[in-house]
Design an enzyme around this catalytic site. Structure first.
Site, PDB file in Angstrom:
ATOM      1  N   LYS A  31      68.624 131.820  84.746  1.00 49.22           N
ATOM      2  CA  LYS A  31      70.085 131.820  84.950  1.00 49.22           C
ATOM      3  C   LYS A  31      70.841 132.098  83.659  1.00 49.22           C
ATOM      4  O   LYS A  31      70.294 131.997  82.568  1.00 49.22           O
ATOM      5  CB  LYS A  31      70.517 130.472  85.557  1.00 49.22           C
ATOM      6  N   ARG A  33      62.766 125.289  91.392  1.00 50.39           N
ATOM      7  CA  ARG A  33      62.917 126.618  92.019  1.00 50.39           C
ATOM      8  C   ARG A  33      62.817 127.658  90.903  1.00 50.39           C
ATOM      9  O   ARG A  33      63.707 127.732  90.049  1.00 50.39           O
ATOM     10  CB  ARG A  33      64.266 126.674  92.733  1.00 50.39           C
TER      11      ARG A  33
HETATM   12  C1  9MG Z   1      69.597 130.121  96.260  1.00 52.10           C
HETATM   13  N1  9MG Z   1      69.704 129.467  94.975  1.00 52.10           N
HETATM   14  C2  9MG Z   1      70.016 130.040  93.782  1.00 52.10           C
HETATM   15  N2  9MG Z   1      70.041 129.114  92.815  1.00 52.10           N
HETATM   16  C3  9MG Z   1      69.731 127.935  93.405  1.00 52.10           C
HETATM   17  C4  9MG Z   1      69.601 126.619  92.953  1.00 52.10           C
HETATM   18  O1  9MG Z   1      69.831 126.295  91.680  1.00 52.10           O
HETATM   19  N3  9MG Z   1      69.268 125.664  93.837  1.00 52.10           N
HETATM   20  C5  9MG Z   1      69.065 125.974  95.135  1.00 52.10           C
HETATM   21  N4  9MG Z   1      68.738 124.967  95.978  1.00 52.10           N
HETATM   22  N5  9MG Z   1      69.177 127.202  95.637  1.00 52.10           N
HETATM   23  C6  9MG Z   1      69.508 128.158  94.788  1.00 52.10           C
END
Ligand code: 9MG
Length: 258
Positions: A205, A240
């Site tokens: 990110k 994730r």
């Molecule tokens: C779809 N998506 C993109 N970034 C995310 C994040 O930080 N958490 C979750 N649950 N979904 C995300």
């Protein structure tokens, strides 16, 4: 949780369509590298990304979901805020709904409650289109996110979602400046007070890029792995990530030495 964005810009067949073979190779690679769950999404949620029609999202997500479910033992989550996509994913036995809208879309809570499927409720401020336009938290970002997640979990339980089906996520980068993200990360372990498992997504990110001096996306792997390891140390139960092999290796060493 390995990220699978089924979008033409992630898996181009050279044109406007998604390459099925490339998607399958990516799933196999993530599972071989140690992913327990594959998060399938058909609409990008990055700031400013265009919305995708319901039919387009269904066409992208469902065939891949069907293939992953029949092909390997990994759990499958669907990254969607659209109730119809949730409904059709539930019919294919999806294991978790990953909703950046925390089941606030009309009819979403009922679908999850009636099916018993697991759900991740994420905090965001604004929409992916406008969320990075000067987000302000008058009572502090941690307080606002903590209160929101507590209230959403309570509301979902009141409407029939089983507490053990719920995972919470502070939503790094969703309507948050770098300072907000750092404040949330500093107090990440305090989300455990809510008594739900925590999911953290910081992989590649902008906050990682900014912390490294504005490096581009393809130079954010090591920073992302460092942040994921720290999130695990602060209690995150699901990470994730794009770079599964690198993250799994870091987690193995971190946890062994802890
Ligand atoms: C779809 N998506 C993109 N970034 C995310 C994040 O930080 N958490 C979750 N649950 N979904 C995300």
């Amino acid at each position: 949780m390995g990220i699978l964005n089924v979008t033409p810009d992630s898996f181009s067949d050279g044109g406007r369509f998604v390459s099925k073979d490339a998607v399958r190779r990516q799933v196999d690679a993530m599972v071989a590298a140690g992913a327990d769950m594959i998060d399938i999404g058909g609409e990008s949620t990055r700031p400013g990304a265009p919305e995708v029609s319901l039919q387009e999202e269904l066409d992208r997500v469902l065939p891949v979901m069907e293939w992953v479910k029949s092909h390997c033992d990994a759990y499958v989550s669907v990254d969607t805020y659209k109730p119809q996509v949730m409904k059709e994913s539930i019919a294919l036995s999806v294991d978790m709904i990953n909703d950046i809208n925390a089941l606030e879309s009309d009819g979403a809570v009922e679908l999850v409650a009636d099916s018993g499927v697991a759900v991740c409720l994420m905090h965001k401020k604004g929409t992916p289109k406008n969320m990075q336009a000067n987000p302000v938290y008058e009572n502090g970002v941690f307080n606002e996110v903590f209160k929101y997640l507590a209230a959403r979990a309570d509301a979902c339980v009141q409407q029939g979602v089983k507490p053990e089906a719920i995972t919470l996520d502070p939503g790094f980068g969703f309507g948050k400046t770098l300072t907000h993200n750092i404040e949330l990360f500093e107090r990440l372990e305090m989300f455990s007070e809510l008594q739900y498992p925590l999911l953290v997504g910081v992989s590649r990110k902008r906050m990682i890029g900014e912390l490294l001096g504005d490096v581009p996306v393809d130079e954010r792997v090591i920073g992302s792995v460092a942040a994921a390891s720290l999130a695990a140390l602060k209690g995150a139960k699901i990470l994730r990530v794009h770079d599964v092999a690198e993250t799994v290796q870091a987690l193995k060493v971190t946890m062994a030495l802890l």
